[in-house]
Design a protein around this motif. Structure first.
Motif, mmCIF file in Angstrom:
data_model
loop_
_atom_site.group_PDB
_atom_site.id
_atom_site.type_symbol
_atom_site.label_atom_id
_atom_site.label_comp_id
_atom_site.label_asym_id
_atom_site.label_seq_id
_atom_site.Cartn_x
_atom_site.Cartn_y
_atom_site.Cartn_z
ATOM 1 N N ILE A 166 -5.738 -9.108 -10.172
ATOM 2 C CA ILE A 166 -4.375 -8.773 -9.724
ATOM 3 C C ILE A 166 -3.785 -9.931 -8.933
ATOM 4 O O ILE A 166 -2.614 -10.302 -9.109
ATOM 5 N N PHE A 167 -4.604 -10.515 -8.036
ATOM 6 C CA PHE A 167 -4.138 -11.616 -7.187
ATOM 7 C C PHE A 167 -3.686 -12.814 -8.025
ATOM 8 O O PHE A 167 -2.660 -13.445 -7.730
ATOM 9 N N LYS A 168 -4.436 -13.116 -9.091
ATOM 10 C CA LYS A 168 -4.131 -14.308 -9.898
ATOM 11 C C LYS A 168 -3.030 -14.052 -10.923
ATOM 12 O O LYS A 168 -2.177 -14.914 -11.160
ATOM 13 N N GLU A 169 -3.041 -12.865 -11.554
ATOM 14 C CA GLU A 169 -2.115 -12.606 -12.653
ATOM 15 C C GLU A 169 -0.779 -12.031 -12.187
ATOM 16 O O GLU A 169 0.204 -12.078 -12.929
ATOM 17 N N HIS A 170 -0.758 -11.460 -10.971
ATOM 18 C CA HIS A 170 0.489 -10.856 -10.476
ATOM 19 C C HIS A 170 0.771 -11.326 -9.050
ATOM 20 O O HIS A 170 0.772 -10.534 -8.100
ATOM 21 N N PRO A 171 1.035 -12.621 -8.858
ATOM 22 C CA PRO A 171 1.273 -13.131 -7.496
ATOM 23 C C PRO A 171 2.538 -12.553 -6.872
ATOM 24 O O PRO A 171 2.722 -12.630 -5.654
ATOM 25 N N GLU A 172 3.405 -11.973 -7.694
ATOM 26 C CA GLU A 172 4.637 -11.409 -7.137
ATOM 27 C C GLU A 172 4.387 -10.094 -6.390
ATOM 28 O O GLU A 172 5.255 -9.649 -5.620
ATOM 29 N N LYS A 173 3.217 -9.480 -6.605
ATOM 30 C CA LYS A 173 2.910 -8.203 -5.945
ATOM 31 C C LYS A 173 2.356 -8.465 -4.544
ATOM 32 O O LYS A 173 1.404 -9.233 -4.392
ATOM 33 N N HIS A 174 2.956 -7.820 -3.571
ATOM 34 C CA HIS A 174 2.482 -7.927 -2.189
ATOM 35 C C HIS A 174 1.456 -6.810 -1.946
ATOM 36 O O HIS A 174 1.817 -5.633 -1.857
ATOM 37 N N MET A 175 0.194 -7.195 -1.824
ATOM 38 C CA MET A 175 -0.902 -6.225 -1.743
ATOM 39 C C MET A 175 -1.510 -6.210 -0.340
ATOM 40 O O MET A 175 -1.780 -7.264 0.247
ATOM 41 N N ASP A 176 -1.715 -5.005 0.195
ATOM 42 C CA ASP A 176 -2.445 -4.826 1.455
ATOM 43 C C ASP A 176 -3.926 -4.569 1.154
ATOM 44 O O ASP A 176 -4.274 -3.990 0.122
ATOM 45 N N ALA A 177 -4.788 -5.007 2.070
ATOM 46 C CA ALA A 177 -6.216 -4.661 2.010
ATOM 47 C C ALA A 177 -6.497 -3.615 3.091
ATOM 48 O O ALA A 177 -6.073 -3.765 4.241
ATOM 49 N N VAL A 178 -7.215 -2.565 2.721
ATOM 50 C CA VAL A 178 -7.483 -1.454 3.640
ATOM 51 C C VAL A 178 -8.976 -1.129 3.587
ATOM 52 O O VAL A 178 -9.574 -1.082 2.504
ATOM 53 N N VAL A 179 -9.565 -0.911 4.763
ATOM 54 C CA VAL A 179 -10.959 -0.469 4.864
ATOM 55 C C VAL A 179 -10.976 0.844 5.642
ATOM 56 O O VAL A 179 -10.417 0.934 6.739
ATOM 57 N N ILE A 180 -11.601 1.863 5.061
ATOM 58 C CA ILE A 180 -11.753 3.172 5.717
ATOM 59 C C ILE A 180 -13.236 3.411 5.939
ATOM 60 O O ILE A 180 -14.042 3.279 5.017
ATOM 61 N N ASN A 181 -13.602 3.773 7.164
ATOM 62 C CA ASN A 181 -15.008 3.995 7.510
ATOM 63 C C ASN A 181 -15.174 5.388 8.124
ATOM 64 O O ASN A 181 -14.336 5.839 8.892
ATOM 65 N N ILE A 182 -16.286 6.066 7.757
ATOM 66 C CA ILE A 182 -16.618 7.369 8.366
ATOM 67 C C ILE A 182 -17.523 7.093 9.551
ATOM 68 O O ILE A 182 -18.648 6.623 9.389
ATOM 69 N N ASP A 183 -17.040 7.383 10.745
ATOM 70 C CA ASP A 183 -17.775 7.063 11.968
ATOM 71 C C ASP A 183 -19.069 7.867 12.053
ATOM 72 O O ASP A 183 -19.073 9.086 11.835
ATOM 73 N N ALA A 205 -18.062 20.792 12.389
ATOM 74 C CA ALA A 205 -18.435 19.382 12.223
ATOM 75 C C ALA A 205 -17.329 18.490 12.764
ATOM 76 O O ALA A 205 -16.149 18.684 12.465
ATOM 77 N N SER A 206 -17.724 17.524 13.586
ATOM 78 C CA SER A 206 -16.769 16.561 14.129
ATOM 79 C C SER A 206 -16.925 15.253 13.361
ATOM 80 O O SER A 206 -17.920 14.552 13.519
ATOM 81 N N ILE A 207 -15.950 14.950 12.505
ATOM 82 C CA ILE A 207 -16.017 13.771 11.631
ATOM 83 C C ILE A 207 -14.789 12.924 11.894
ATOM 84 O O ILE A 207 -13.655 13.409 11.789
ATOM 85 N N ARG A 208 -14.998 11.666 12.249
ATOM 86 C CA ARG A 208 -13.885 10.781 12.592
ATOM 87 C C ARG A 208 -13.780 9.652 11.583
ATOM 88 O O ARG A 208 -14.793 9.018 11.251
ATOM 89 N N LEU A 209 -12.569 9.426 11.081
ATOM 90 C CA LEU A 209 -12.313 8.315 10.169
ATOM 91 C C LEU A 209 -11.652 7.176 10.921
ATOM 92 O O LEU A 209 -10.871 7.396 11.863
ATOM 93 N N ARG A 210 -11.988 5.954 10.519
ATOM 94 C CA ARG A 210 -11.341 4.753 11.064
ATOM 95 C C ARG A 210 -10.724 3.969 9.909
ATOM 96 O O ARG A 210 -11.320 3.863 8.836
ATOM 97 N N MET A 211 -9.526 3.407 10.153
ATOM 98 C CA MET A 211 -8.860 2.611 9.115
ATOM 99 C C MET A 211 -8.464 1.251 9.689
ATOM 100 O O MET A 211 -7.887 1.165 10.778
#
Length: 967
Positions: free
Chosen positions: A569-586, A658-664
């Motif tokens: 995607i990065f090489k073939e569609h440079p016109e697209k503005h892409m965010d990177a996101v990481v989600i973690n289960i604490d 259950a106490s489950i916390r997500l981080r982004m």
């Protein structure tokens, strides 16, 4: 005349010696040995209204008889009377005897305790010479021990006690290296902590160590002592937590060996196939499947596991169904089978019939099927008639244990039991909670309801008492069988499959059928419309998906394909503005530990489904990168806070318990930044809010990048900083204020990092960094060494042995060489163990608390004092304090700051001090800055204080001038 007198005396002496020798010989030649054992009614030994004996001591003695073949003759009396009888030789054996030197001159003690265990002797799996039932095989062999360690002296004492003479090899290597040495054959045996038996391919031979209470043996019966010692050793090697489990079960989890002993292997080789009898038509536990002509149910899964779970043997089984448990037990008595499942017999009933019962394989909640109109409930005091299946010994035992006053009526089938309840002939019949679904048709047919009895029943294996090897083998398999596997098996077989015709289903569910058909039509129309709209875009997706695999649990891409597609995607569609996101289960591992892996998988599937739904409305891809981490690469947006909030709500809806916390973490689009770098920075943002429970989202910025670079440099420079002594250890004094004049009592060691390029780095910056990276141990060891040397220096120069408090982090607690390291410093500098006080933060007690408390107790037994640091910082409550092993309580400075101006804060401090005084725990108040604060604390009963009112932390030379010179 004189010669005649001497001759007569000699004859009398010989006659006295001849009597016990002859008696002993007769016992050896007989088929059984009678042992006179003391019986005293107490919580340790009890007899119920049916004359059945039970209790910790009784069941312990029954386990011993399994391996010795003894028959007991019970002699009753008070404990004091029985002890005098033991000394006089009127009984042979008495349990629960504490050790004293005076008693040791009067009686013999069992070599092992009816208590705890610490260290074991291990051998490699291929060692067939050293045997647990013959300690003489130790003679001439070599054993590795840590040099100058506790276990070395412990083993020397043990070897002397048992009359064996192995050669001791003192080692300075760490335990993992010593395990390699054992595997290479550098020595024959290794003495180490029993916990290593869980993780390494080593076979336990025998336990060495100490205990609190013992079996007492009459001094004239060394034969009983010898057999008792061997039997207890075999019990412990079969179940190393036997004492702990007995205590939890009778007086109010376990290292498991995955190897058979040589004796057990010999038994398997000679005996061959193990014949297992089971009750037919007793699902989900066991039943005969006519279609496959074989066993079905949870027992089948267990036996399949048992075949290969032992690393040095393969077990073979054949099974035989019986209509009732009693018929199976009769077959066992007649030798047609080797063991029976399921069985619930008391230890007394088993002894009477010549059986021995294994540890429980299943513990099931028991329900009673009653008429739906019966609202009186269940009670042992209520006059009730219970319908019991003929030959169902397990239910009879359960009734004698919990409902002895109920009248029993016997029937020949489950259907007759339920019919009797419906007709009023009986008031109830018993049902295991796992079997409720299997009798649901009977409950419905006879209009009965299942209500809990409030009690549980153990289902075990039974075998003949002489089959001690089979008993030991089955117990080992039971303890190795994972609870999750067992529960999954029972749940799977608990659902009864019933064949229902299509016409019957339509007739019973007409409204549902119409709704489903209508829904299917609507869904088909929507799918057709959606397919037409997305065909062009989906064609490329289908081609890419065919090239790789997805994560089977969540349906998201795996990491390798995700990264390849992101790069495309990065090489073939440079016109697209892409965010990177990481989600973690604490703390996802805690979710699995507390709620089970099935629930953990449900959490992962929920997160995966929510991510897939989100991606349907935007261009992007996602993967499950790690067990608890998800990575996304999608079109840039500004509503990430709404997305993480929505996702958190979905996870919260799974369970209120259950106490489950997500981080982004988010790294917004930046021109020219490749996906891998962008994702890595999103991960950094996500990790930066670990432990910050007020914030679920962090967006990466340049300040974060600079901080990350600085942190990495500090980690890279750590070892050089330690070698060059860039860390300065300063000391802050603590004063005893119980008298009219404060007196110097001790000091606390505090570190400062003087970096050659970055200048002074505060502890607030480098200590959390080192703790999170797991490298805090390097700094702690450095500070311990500096503090120990400083204590020795001040003692030599000023004649003052001033104790110093040092930090003990959670990482240090898990170091197997912790005690060896501390003892080495104490010996190197000629200190007492109490000179080094160990500060453990309150938060350390909140995770894996059981293991930490066990280590802390060992340190306290060695003489080290434990200070709980930062008490009240938000992790524990006051009522937990009594369960925590601490010698000194150190209040967090936040309590002290406002006591001059806020009466509520002062009252809270007074409350903490009062509770600590009740528990006999001294209190240190830190952060004392004014004389008024000190006086208020003294009036409240505080023992010790430290703070800037007396002195800030000082370098050693300044501490000497300002503090020690006035002491």
């Amino acid at each position: 005349m004189k010669r005649l007198f001497v001759f007569a005396v000699c004859l009398l002496i010989l006659a006295g010696l001849w009597v016990p020798v002859t008696a002993s010989s007769q016992e050896q030649e007989g088929e059984e040995k009678i042992v006179r054992v003391g019986w005293y009614e107490s919580a340790f030994h009890s007899t119920d209204e049916f004359g059945r004996r039970s209790g910790y001591g009784y069941e312990y003695q029954q386990r011993i008889a399994t391996f010795t073949g003894w028959t007991y003759e019970y002699v009753e009396g008070s404990w004091s009377e029985l002890f005098e009888m033991l000394v006089a030789g009127e009984i042979d054996l008495l349990s629960d005897v504490s050790y004293t030197e005076e008693r040791a001159e009067q009686i013999l003690y069992s070599s092992e305790a009816m208590g705890s265990e610490d260290y074991h002797v291990f051998i490699s799996p291929d060692n067939t010479e050293i045997r647990p039932d013959d300690f003489s095989t130790f003679n001439g062999k070599t054993v590795g021990v840590n040099k100058n360690s506790i276990q070395e002296q412990m083993f020397i004492d043990w070897a002397d006690k048992h009359g064996v003479t192995p050669e001791i090899i003192e080692c300075t290597e760490k335990t993992p290296e010593m395990l390699d040495m054992l595997a290479r054959g550098d020595f024959d045996m290794l003495v180490t902590l029993d916990t290593y038996g869980n993780t390494a391919d080593i076979v336990p031979v025998c336990k060495i160590g100490s205990a609190d209470s013992y079996f007492g043996i009459n001094k004239a019966r060394p034969d009983i002592k010898q057999e008792l010692d061997v039997a207890m050793n075999r019990i412990f090697e079969s179940n190393r937590d036997f004492n702990q489990q007995m205590t939890e079960r009778l007086n109010k989890s376990s290292a498991v060996s995955s190897f058979l002993t040589q004796e057990e292997k010999d038994w398997v080789g000679e005996h061959g196939t193990i014949r297992v009898g089971y009750r037919d038509e007793f699902m989900p536990y066991c039943a005969y499947d006519k279609d496959t002509d074989s066993l079905d149910g949870a027992l089948l899964d267990f036996l399949n596991f048992a075949r290969t779970c032992e690393k040095n043997a393969v077990l073979d089984f054949e099974t035989q169904p019986y209509p009732t448990p009693e018929e199976a037990l009769e077959a066992l008595e007649n030798g047609r089978i080797d063991c029976v499942f399921p069985v619930n017999l008391s230890a007394y009933d088993a002894e009477e019939r010549g059986f021995i019962i294994t540890d429980p394989f299943v513990n099931t909640g028991m329900y009673a099927a009653v008429r739906s109109s019966d609202h009186e409930g269940l009670s042992p005091d209520r006059d009730m008639t219970v319908a019991v299946l003929n030959g169902h010994t397990s239910h009879e035992t359960f009734l004698m244990d919990y409902f002895p006053g109920w009248e029993k009526k016997y029937y020949n089938s489950n259907a007759e039991d339920f019919k009797a309840v419906a007709s009023g002939e009986a008031d109830c019949t018993l049902v295991s909670n796992y079997r409720i679904n299997w009798v649901s048709d009977l409950l419905s047919k006879y209009d009965l309801a299942a209500i809990s009895t409030g009690e549980t029943m153990d289902l075990c294996f039974a075998m003949n008492r002489e089959d001690d090897c089979l008993y030991s083998i089955i117990n080992k398999v039971i303890r190795q069988y994972p609870d999750t596997t067992k529960n999954s098996s029972l749940t799977h077989y608990s659902f009864k499959e019933e064949k229902v015709s299509f016409v019957d289903f339509i007739r019973d569910n007409l409204a549902v059928f119409i709704a489903v058909v209508a829904a299917i039509v609507v869904v088909i129309l929507l799918l057709v419309i959606r397919s037409l709209r997305s065909e062009a875009r989906a064609s490329e997706g289908r081609r890419l998906i065919s090239e790789t695999e997805r994560d089977p649990l969540t349906g998201l891409y795996n990491w390798n394909y995700f990264l390849a597609y992101a790069n495309r995607i990065f090489k073939e569609h440079p016109e697209k503005h892409m965010d990177a996101v990481v989600i973690n289960i604490d703390r996802f591992h805690s979710v699995n530990d507390l709620h089970g892996r099935d629930f953990g998988d449900q959490v992962l599937q929920t997160v995966g489904e929510a991510i897939r739904n989100f991606l349907e409305s935007t261009e992007g891809i996602a993967c499950r990168a790690l067990a608890d981490r998800f990575d996304l690469y999608c079109l840039s947006r500004n509503d990430w806070w709404e997305k993480i909030t929505s996702l958190q709500d979905r996870v919260d809806s799974l369970s209120r318990n259950a106490s489950i916390r997500l981080r982004m973490g988010v790294k917004p689009w930046k021109e020219g930044m490749e996906p891998l770098v962008q994702i890595d920075r999103a991960r950094t943002a996500c990790n930066s809010i670990r432990g910050d429970y007020k914030n679920n989202l962090m967006v990466y910025d340049e300040k974060m990048g600079l901080r990350e670079e600085r942190d990495q440099r500090l980690l890279n420079d750590l070892r050089q900083a330690l070698d060059e002594k860039q860390f300065r250890v300063w000391y802050q004094p603590k004063y005893n204020i119980k008298g009219s004049t404060p007196q110097l009592a001790s000091a606390e060691a505090l570190s400062r990092w003087v970096h050659p390029d970055l200048g002074i780095i505060t502890p607030d910056e480098f200590i959390p960094l080192l703790e999170n990276s797991g490298q805090i141990t390097l700094l702690d060891h450095y500070v311990w060494e500096q503090a120990a040397a400083q204590i020795a220096s001040w003692r030599e120069r000023y004649g003052i042995a001033l104790p110093i408090s040092v930090n003990l982090s959670r990482v240090d607690v898990f170091d197997p060489d912790l005690i060896i390291t501390l003892d080495g410093l104490v010996q190197k500098y000629g200190l007492k163990n109490g000179d080094l006080k160990l500060e453990v933060t309150e938060s350390a007690y909140t995770e894996n608390a059981e293991f930490l408390i066990r280590v802390i107790e060992l340190l306290r037994q060695k003489g080290y004092e434990i200070e709980m640091d930062d008490f009240g910082s938000g992790y524990s409550s006051l009522n937990m304090l009594s369960a925590m092993p601490v010698d000194i309580l150190k209040m967090d400075m936040a309590f002290v700051q406002n006591i001059e101006r806020n009466e509520d804060d002062l009252h809270l401090v007074e409350l903490i001090i009062d509770i600590a005084r009740y528990l006999h725990v001294p209190v240190i108040a830190e952060g004392v800055e004014t004389e008024k604060q000190m006086n208020l604390l003294r009036d409240a009963g505080c023992d010790l204080v430290q703070g800037y009112y007396f002195s800030p932390p000082l370098p050693p030379d300044e501490f000497e001038r300002k503090i020690l010179s006035d002491a």
